[in-house]
Scaffold this motif. Structure first.
Motif, PDB file in Angstrom:
ATOM      1  N   PRO A  81       1.057  -1.550   0.607  1.00 57.61           N
ATOM      2  CA  PRO A  81      -0.210   0.349  -0.138  1.00 57.61           C
ATOM      3  C   PRO A  81       0.621   0.943  -0.174  1.00 57.61           C
ATOM      4  CG  PRO A  81      -0.643  -1.964   1.808  1.00 57.61           C
ATOM      5  CD  PRO A  81       0.576  -2.251   1.089  1.00 57.61           C
ATOM      6  N   THR A 101      -0.722  -5.807  -2.971  1.00 57.70           N
ATOM      7  CA  THR A 101      -2.663  -5.790  -2.134  1.00 57.70           C
ATOM      8  C   THR A 101      -3.661  -6.071  -3.220  1.00 57.70           C
ATOM      9  OG1 THR A 101      -0.826  -3.442  -1.028  1.00 57.70           O
ATOM     10  CG2 THR A 101      -3.325  -3.376  -1.672  1.00 57.70           C
ATOM     11  N   HIS A 139      -7.447  -4.596  -3.823  1.00 52.31           N
ATOM     12  CA  HIS A 139      -8.162  -4.235  -2.976  1.00 52.31           C
ATOM     13  C   HIS A 139      -9.662  -3.328  -4.491  1.00 52.31           C
ATOM     14  CE1 HIS A 139      -6.685  -1.006  -6.411  1.00 52.31           C
ATOM     15  NE2 HIS A 139      -5.903  -1.764  -6.542  1.00 52.31           N
ATOM     16  N   SER A 175      -6.309   3.257  -5.446  1.00 47.33           N
ATOM     17  CA  SER A 175      -7.136   3.528  -4.371  1.00 47.33           C
ATOM     18  C   SER A 175      -8.496   3.033  -3.127  1.00 47.33           C
ATOM     19  CB  SER A 175      -7.453   5.239  -4.395  1.00 47.33           C
ATOM     20  OG  SER A 175      -8.206   4.941  -5.828  1.00 47.33           O
ATOM     21  N   LYS A 219     -10.331   0.465  -1.137  1.00 47.60           N
ATOM     22  CA  LYS A 219     -11.095  -0.095  -0.310  1.00 47.60           C
ATOM     23  C   LYS A 219     -10.073  -1.059  -0.270  1.00 47.60           C
ATOM     24  CE  LYS A 219     -13.763  -1.081   3.661  1.00 47.60           C
ATOM     25  NZ  LYS A 219     -14.974  -0.700   4.412  1.00 47.60           N
ATOM     26  N   LYS A 260      -8.282  -2.851   8.872  1.00 46.88           N
ATOM     27  CA  LYS A 260      -8.553  -2.111   7.772  1.00 46.88           C
ATOM     28  C   LYS A 260      -6.918  -1.323   7.798  1.00 46.88           C
ATOM     29  CE  LYS A 260     -11.371   1.890   7.564  1.00 46.88           C
ATOM     30  NZ  LYS A 260     -12.003   2.963   8.543  1.00 46.88           N
ATOM     31  N   LYS A 314      -4.624   1.208   4.605  1.00 48.15           N
ATOM     32  CA  LYS A 314      -4.889   2.439   4.335  1.00 48.15           C
ATOM     33  C   LYS A 314      -3.756   2.284   3.297  1.00 48.15           C
ATOM     34  CE  LYS A 314      -7.132   5.029   7.098  1.00 48.15           C
ATOM     35  NZ  LYS A 314      -8.827   5.048   6.622  1.00 48.15           N
ATOM     36  N   TRP A 315      -4.189   2.959   1.976  1.00 51.00           N
ATOM     37  CA  TRP A 315      -2.777   3.179   1.363  1.00 51.00           C
ATOM     38  C   TRP A 315      -2.309   4.957   1.346  1.00 51.00           C
ATOM     39  CZ3 TRP A 315      -2.098   0.350  -3.911  1.00 51.00           C
ATOM     40  CH2 TRP A 315      -2.925  -0.559  -3.445  1.00 51.00           C
ATOM     41  N   LEU A 316      -0.964   4.586   1.770  1.00 50.37           N
ATOM     42  CA  LEU A 316       0.557   5.166   2.671  1.00 50.37           C
ATOM     43  C   LEU A 316       1.002   6.020   1.476  1.00 50.37           C
ATOM     44  CD1 LEU A 316       1.732   2.723   5.165  1.00 50.37           C
ATOM     45  CD2 LEU A 316      -0.511   4.614   5.119  1.00 50.37           C
TER      46      LEU A 316
END
Length: 157
Positions: A59, A81, A83, A91, A93, A139, A141-143
């Motif tokens: 991510p 990843t 998603h 981008s 989830k 959860k 997140k994209w970083l």
């Protein structure tokens, strides 16, 4: 169904595989899986309830050529990843991330290792996604900053 590059099409046997976006323009369905494929326009994404991408990067490396950026930035770990897709690239989830310790300094070797992992993950998990068995364990997140091929080429100069 799956969308991927022609050279990977024979790696997946559990559902129909497409190698060109134009083939998907008039198809509607429940689940579209993407691996090593082109950017899928919203006009096609809208035809499916679930659109899932297997991104060959963690991510913190969204966008193009994540393997180059990981090596450039001396990352210790890399991975794949999974998603949901939406109109913005990398981008949606995040469903799942699988990491491994980087043991090479060659972009090609890192890409090959990551691609093998992504293919194995698709073959292990893809059918469950088609059967609508999608579980998000935590959860994530994209970083990172979304990068382009031009950016890495400029760094190489």
């Amino acid at each position: 169904m799956i969308i991927t590059k022609k050279k990977f099409a024979k790696k997946f046997k559990f559902c129909p595989v497409f190698t060109e976006l134009k083939s998907l323009k008039k198809i509607k369905g429940t689940t579209l899986l993407s691996i090593f494929g082109p950017i899928i326009p919203l006009s096609i994404l809208k035809n499916f309830k679930y659109c899932i991408n297997f991104h060959p990067g963690t991510p913190n490396y969204p966008g193009r050529d994540p393997h180059h950026w990981a090596l450039y930035e001396n990352a210790k770990y890399f991975g794949v990843t999974i998603h949901f897709m939406n109109e913005k690239v990398d981008s949606g989830k995040i469903i799942y991330v699988k990491k491994f310790k980087i043991q090479t300094c060659s972009p090609k070797k890192l890409m090959n290792t990551t691609n093998k992992l992504a293919i194995n993950m698709m073959n292990e998990m893809g059918l469950n996604f088609i059967k609508k068995k999608i579980t998000i364990k935590k959860k994530i997140k994209w970083l990172g900053k979304k990068r382009t091929r031009n950016e890495i080429l400029l760094k190489a100069k």
